[in-house]
Design a protein around this motif. Structure first.
Motif, PDB file in Angstrom:
ATOM      1  N   VAL A  69       0.967  -1.399   0.053  1.00 41.58           N
ATOM      2  CA  VAL A  69       0.148   0.055   0.065  1.00 41.58           C
ATOM      3  C   VAL A  69       0.675   1.307  -0.018  1.00 41.58           C
ATOM      4  CG1 VAL A  69      -1.962   1.220   1.086  1.00 41.58           C
ATOM      5  CG2 VAL A  69      -1.754  -1.123   1.281  1.00 41.58           C
ATOM      6  N   LEU A  70       0.740   1.886  -0.994  1.00 46.69           N
ATOM      7  CA  LEU A  70       1.472   3.370  -1.191  1.00 46.69           C
ATOM      8  C   LEU A  70       0.831   4.390  -0.507  1.00 46.69           C
ATOM      9  CD1 LEU A  70       2.295   3.090  -5.041  1.00 46.69           C
ATOM     10  CD2 LEU A  70       3.657   2.241  -3.339  1.00 46.69           C
ATOM     11  N   SER A  73     -13.889   7.352   3.482  1.00 52.19           N
ATOM     12  CA  SER A  73     -14.573   5.995   3.517  1.00 52.19           C
ATOM     13  C   SER A  73     -15.552   5.642   4.161  1.00 52.19           C
ATOM     14  CB  SER A  73     -13.158   5.107   3.855  1.00 52.19           C
ATOM     15  OG  SER A  73     -13.859   3.854   4.175  1.00 52.19           O
ATOM     16  N   MET A 127      -5.196   1.490   4.725  1.00 55.56           N
ATOM     17  CA  MET A 127      -4.678   2.640   4.446  1.00 55.56           C
ATOM     18  C   MET A 127      -3.483   3.158   4.829  1.00 55.56           C
ATOM     19  SD  MET A 127      -8.642   4.197   5.510  1.00 55.56           S
ATOM     20  CE  MET A 127      -8.202   2.710   6.826  1.00 55.56           C
ATOM     21  N   GLY A 159      -0.694   7.546   0.891  1.00 51.54           N
ATOM     22  CA  GLY A 159      -1.926   8.077   0.238  1.00 51.54           C
ATOM     23  C   GLY A 159      -2.991   7.376  -0.318  1.00 51.54           C
ATOM     24  N   GLN A 160      -2.682   5.871  -0.248  1.00 52.06           N
ATOM     25  CA  GLN A 160      -3.499   5.035  -1.084  1.00 52.06           C
ATOM     26  C   GLN A 160      -4.194   4.106  -0.035  1.00 52.06           C
ATOM     27  OE1 GLN A 160      -1.430   3.286  -4.412  1.00 52.06           O
ATOM     28  NE2 GLN A 160      -1.201   5.315  -5.499  1.00 52.06           N
ATOM     29  N   ARG A 161      -5.180   3.381  -0.546  1.00 48.72           N
ATOM     30  CA  ARG A 161      -5.712   2.302   0.228  1.00 48.72           C
ATOM     31  C   ARG A 161      -6.224   1.128  -0.758  1.00 48.72           C
ATOM     32  NH1 ARG A 161     -10.408   4.884   2.971  1.00 48.72           N
ATOM     33  NH2 ARG A 161      -9.367   6.802   2.397  1.00 48.72           N
ATOM     34  N   VAL A 162      -5.941  -0.050  -0.013  1.00 44.51           N
ATOM     35  CA  VAL A 162      -6.578  -1.098  -0.707  1.00 44.51           C
ATOM     36  C   VAL A 162      -7.605  -1.572   0.103  1.00 44.51           C
ATOM     37  CG1 VAL A 162      -6.124  -3.738  -0.715  1.00 44.51           C
ATOM     38  CG2 VAL A 162      -4.163  -1.810  -1.184  1.00 44.51           C
ATOM     39  N   GLU A 197     -10.571  -1.945   4.938  1.00 47.88           N
ATOM     40  CA  GLU A 197      -9.689  -1.377   4.026  1.00 47.88           C
ATOM     41  C   GLU A 197      -8.370  -1.068   4.603  1.00 47.88           C
ATOM     42  OE1 GLU A 197     -13.131   1.434   2.415  1.00 47.88           O
ATOM     43  OE2 GLU A 197     -11.697   2.580   3.351  1.00 47.88           O
ATOM     44  N   ASP A 240      -8.839  13.247   6.277  1.00 48.11           N
ATOM     45  CA  ASP A 240      -9.101  12.927   5.189  1.00 48.11           C
ATOM     46  C   ASP A 240      -9.971  11.667   4.898  1.00 48.11           C
ATOM     47  OD1 ASP A 240      -7.319  14.876   4.048  1.00 48.11           O
ATOM     48  OD2 ASP A 240      -5.844  13.856   4.214  1.00 48.11           O
ATOM     49  N   THR A 290       0.096   1.633   8.527  1.00 48.21           N
ATOM     50  CA  THR A 290      -1.083   1.522   7.722  1.00 48.21           C
ATOM     51  C   THR A 290      -1.955   1.585   8.935  1.00 48.21           C
ATOM     52  OG1 THR A 290      -0.860  -0.856   7.941  1.00 48.21           O
ATOM     53  CG2 THR A 290      -0.222   0.279   5.757  1.00 48.21           C
ATOM     54  N   LEU A 302      -0.292   9.651   4.102  1.00 46.16           N
ATOM     55  CA  LEU A 302       0.853  10.430   3.619  1.00 46.16           C
ATOM     56  C   LEU A 302       1.560  11.359   4.947  1.00 46.16           C
ATOM     57  CD1 LEU A 302      -0.862  12.311   0.507  1.00 46.16           C
ATOM     58  CD2 LEU A 302       0.808  10.692   0.492  1.00 46.16           C
TER      59      LEU A 302
END
Length: 219
Positions: A11-12, A135, A52, A14-17, A50, A132, A40, A55
């Motif tokens: 998981v990079l 979700s 996340m 700023g991203q979410r899986v 999720e 942020d 995370t 950043l």
């Protein structure tokens, strides 16, 4: 059918899986495999998980808002217990969440010294902070677990949601700090911290809080 191991999922920042059809035992196994020392955050609601990765600016805002809450509590002489990003979960509800920050304020003595939270006997935190939040999984989990007050900071603005009849309703004021214009103040002093530095912003905020307290009728 392709089966992936958790270590294969990256998981990079700023991203979410989003993983679907995850049962409770799988959720618990994922929590154990990921461990406590990670960057995370997890949210689980009725089979949807999720993962996340925040950043760096997310973490800066999280810490700053948490510090503002602590100053408010100190100046108001209100005790609290801060549980940070503790995992809150209830198997019978099929819900789990890891806030960016959270506080027990109403009855902090009940939580003092606890290293593990069991929501079948312990209350949820009185105030949770999320940066942020976009979700539905996160909001569903907070709602189901009964967190009374949720602060959501996004794009430079703070939103306060208060739990009413098991649903979140946006509020102009904070039930925890009813005499303060929290949404305006938090947004203003977080912005100030980015332009003038954290220490200067926190000092200015403490001065603002003291002035507000001094102007209250019973002060």
């Amino acid at each position: 059918m392709v089966t992936l191991q958790l270590k294969q999922i990256r998981v990079l920042a700023g991203q979410r899986v989003v993983l679907e059809d995850i049962n409770w035992q799988e959720f618990e196994a994922i929590l154990e495999e990921l461990g406590d020392r990670r960057n995370t955050r997890l949210a689980y609601s009725k089979g949807t998980l999720e993962i996340m990765a925040p950043l760096p600016e997310h973490e800066v805002s999280k810490e700053m808002i948490g510090d503002l809450v602590k100053i408010l509590l100190e100046e108001l002489d209100m005790d609290c217990e801060c549980f940070g990003s503790t995992t809150f979960k209830r198997q019978e509800m099929q819900q789990g969440i890891e806030p960016d920050n959270c506080f027990y304020i109403q009855h902090p003595e009940r939580m003092r010294g606890k290293s593990r939270i069991d929501l079948s006997i312990d209350p949820p935190p009185d105030l949770a902070i999320e940066i942020d939040v976009t979700s539905k999984t996160q909001l569903d989990a907070y709602q189901a677990l009964g967190v009374p007050e949720l602060w959501r900071y996004e794009a430079g603005s703070l939103r306060i949601d208060v739990l009413q009849d098991n649903q979140y309703v946006q509020s102009e004021t904070s039930p925890t700090f009813p005499n303060f214009s929290i949404t305006e103040a938090v947004s203003r002093f977080v912005r100030q911290s980015k332009s003038e530095g954290r220490s200067a912003a926190l000092k200015a905020f403490r001065k603002w809080v003291r002035e507000k307290i001094a102007s209250l009728p019973d002060s």
